[in-house]
Design an enzyme around this catalytic site. Structure first.
Site, PDB file in Angstrom:
ATOM      1  N   ASP A   1     -15.068  -3.163  -1.660  1.00  0.00           N
ATOM      2  CA  ASP A   1     -14.703  -2.934  -0.268  1.00  0.00           C
ATOM      3  C   ASP A   1     -15.990  -2.676   0.508  1.00  0.00           C
ATOM      4  OD1 ASP A   1     -12.062  -2.994  -1.239  1.00  0.00           O
ATOM      5  OD2 ASP A   1     -12.120  -0.833  -1.616  1.00  0.00           O
TER       6      ASP A   1
ATOM      7  N   ASP B   1       0.852  -1.184   0.000  1.00  0.00           N
ATOM      8  CA  ASP B   1       0.000   0.000   0.000  1.00  0.00           C
ATOM      9  C   ASP B   1       0.889   1.236   0.000  1.00  0.00           C
ATOM     10  OD1 ASP B   1      -2.039  -1.778   0.130  1.00  0.00           O
ATOM     11  OD2 ASP B   1      -2.766  -1.179   2.117  1.00  0.00           O
TER      12      ASP B   1
END
Length: 255
Positions: free
Chosen positions: A129, A8
Site C-alpha cells: 500500500d 472490508d
C-alpha cells in the site's frame, strides 16, 4: 483479467474507507456474509477480504465473519489485515482461506515473509500500500521510507503482489496505470491492481497491462455505489482483449 470484489470488515460490518481514513468510513452492510453471497451469485471467482480492525491493531479481529464467509461460499478467498506472524497465517489457512495477504510484516520482518512464502507456496500474497510511492504500514497509519517497487522486488517467492495507491483508494478516481505498469515491468510476480476503479472503462484500461503481468483487479466502492455492476463488468472484461484497448485508456491516467 480477474475481478475480485472487496469486502472490508470493520467491527463485523462491511464498510469502505476513503483514502484509508478510518474516520471516513461508510457502512454498506451489516451482514458481510450476504454481501459475499451476492458477489458470488453475480459471477465472482475470488473474493478479497480485509480485516480493517486487524490492520490497525496488529491482531486479527474479524475472524468470526471471515469464517462465516468462507463457509458460506464456494469460491476462493484471500484475506489481509493485521497478519504479522506465522500463527496468524496458519490460523487463517486452517479456516479455509486460500491466500493470506501480508503487508506490515513484509517491511518489519522480511526474512519471516520469505520463509512463509516458501513454506506455503502460492498462498502468500504481499500487500503493498503506497502513499506517494512510499510503502504505508499498520493500517496505513504510518508511512515508511521504502519505495513500493523496491519492496516488491524483494519478494520474488510471493504468489502475487497487491498494489494499492492510497490516494486513489475509495475515491473512484481511476487506477494509477503508470505506477501499475512500472511495478509489473520491474518484477516477475503477478500484480493485482487495487484502488480507484470507478467504471467498466477503468477495468478495460487495465487490460492493456495484462501482457506485463497485471492479471487481476480488486474493486470495492464502485460495486457498492452501483458505478460498476459486477456481472456486466465480468462479461465486458471477459470479452475484451488488450489488443483492442484504445491507447489513451492504457496510458493516459496520471499518477
Amino acid at each position: 483479467m480477474e475481478i475480485l470484489p472487496a469486502i472490508d470488515l470493520l467491527e463485523g460490518r462491511c464498510v469502505r474507507l476513503y483514502q484509508g481514513d478510518y474516520e471516513q468510513s461508510q457502512v454498506f452492510s451489516e451482514d458481510p456474509v450476504e454481501v459475499a453471497k451476492s458477489w458470488v451469485d453475480q459471477g465472482a471467482n475470488w473474493l478479497h477480504l480485509v480485516d480493517l480492525d486487524g490492520a490497525k491493531t496488529g491482531e486479527p479481529v474479524n475472524l468470526e465473519p471471515i469464517s462465516r464467509i468462507v463457509n458460506a461460499i464456494d469460491v476462493p478467498v484471500q484475506v489481509g489485515g493485521g497478519i504479522r506472524d506465522r500463527n496468524r497465517v496458519t490460523q487463517l489457512l486452517d479456516l479455509g482461506v486460500n491466500r493470506v495477504i501480508l503487508g506490515t510484516v513484509a517491511i518489519e520482518n522480511p526474512e519471516l515473509v520469505t520463509q512463509l512464502c516458501q513454506e506455503f507456496p502460492q498462498q502468500i500474497v504481499i500487500g503493498i500500500d503506497a502513499r506517494d510511492g512510499k510503502v504505508a504500514t499498520r493500517g496505513w497509519l504510518e508511512t515508511s521510507e521504502i519505495e513500493a517497487i523496491d519492496l516488491a522486488q524483494r519478494m520474488p517467492h510471493a504468489a502475487a503482489i497487491v498494489y494499492t495507491d492510497i490516494h486513489r483508494d475509495g475515491t473512484l478516481k481511476g487506477p494509477n496505470i503508470p505506477m501499475l505498469r512500472e511495478m509489473a515491468q520491474a518484477i516477475e510476480v503477478p500484480v493485482i491492481a487495487s484502488g480507484g476503479v470507478s467504471s467498466v472503462t477503468d477495468l478495460l484500461s487495465l487490460l492493456a497491462l495484462e501482457p506485463v503481468g497485471v492479471n487481476s483487479v480488486i474493486v470495492g466502492r464502485a460495486l457498492y455505489t452501483g458505478d460498476v455492476a459486477l456481472k456486466e463488468a465480468i462479461q465486458a472484461v471477459g470479452q475484451g482483449r488488450w489488443q483492442d484497448v484504445p491507447p489513451d485508456l492504457g496510458s493516459s491516467a496520471t499518477a
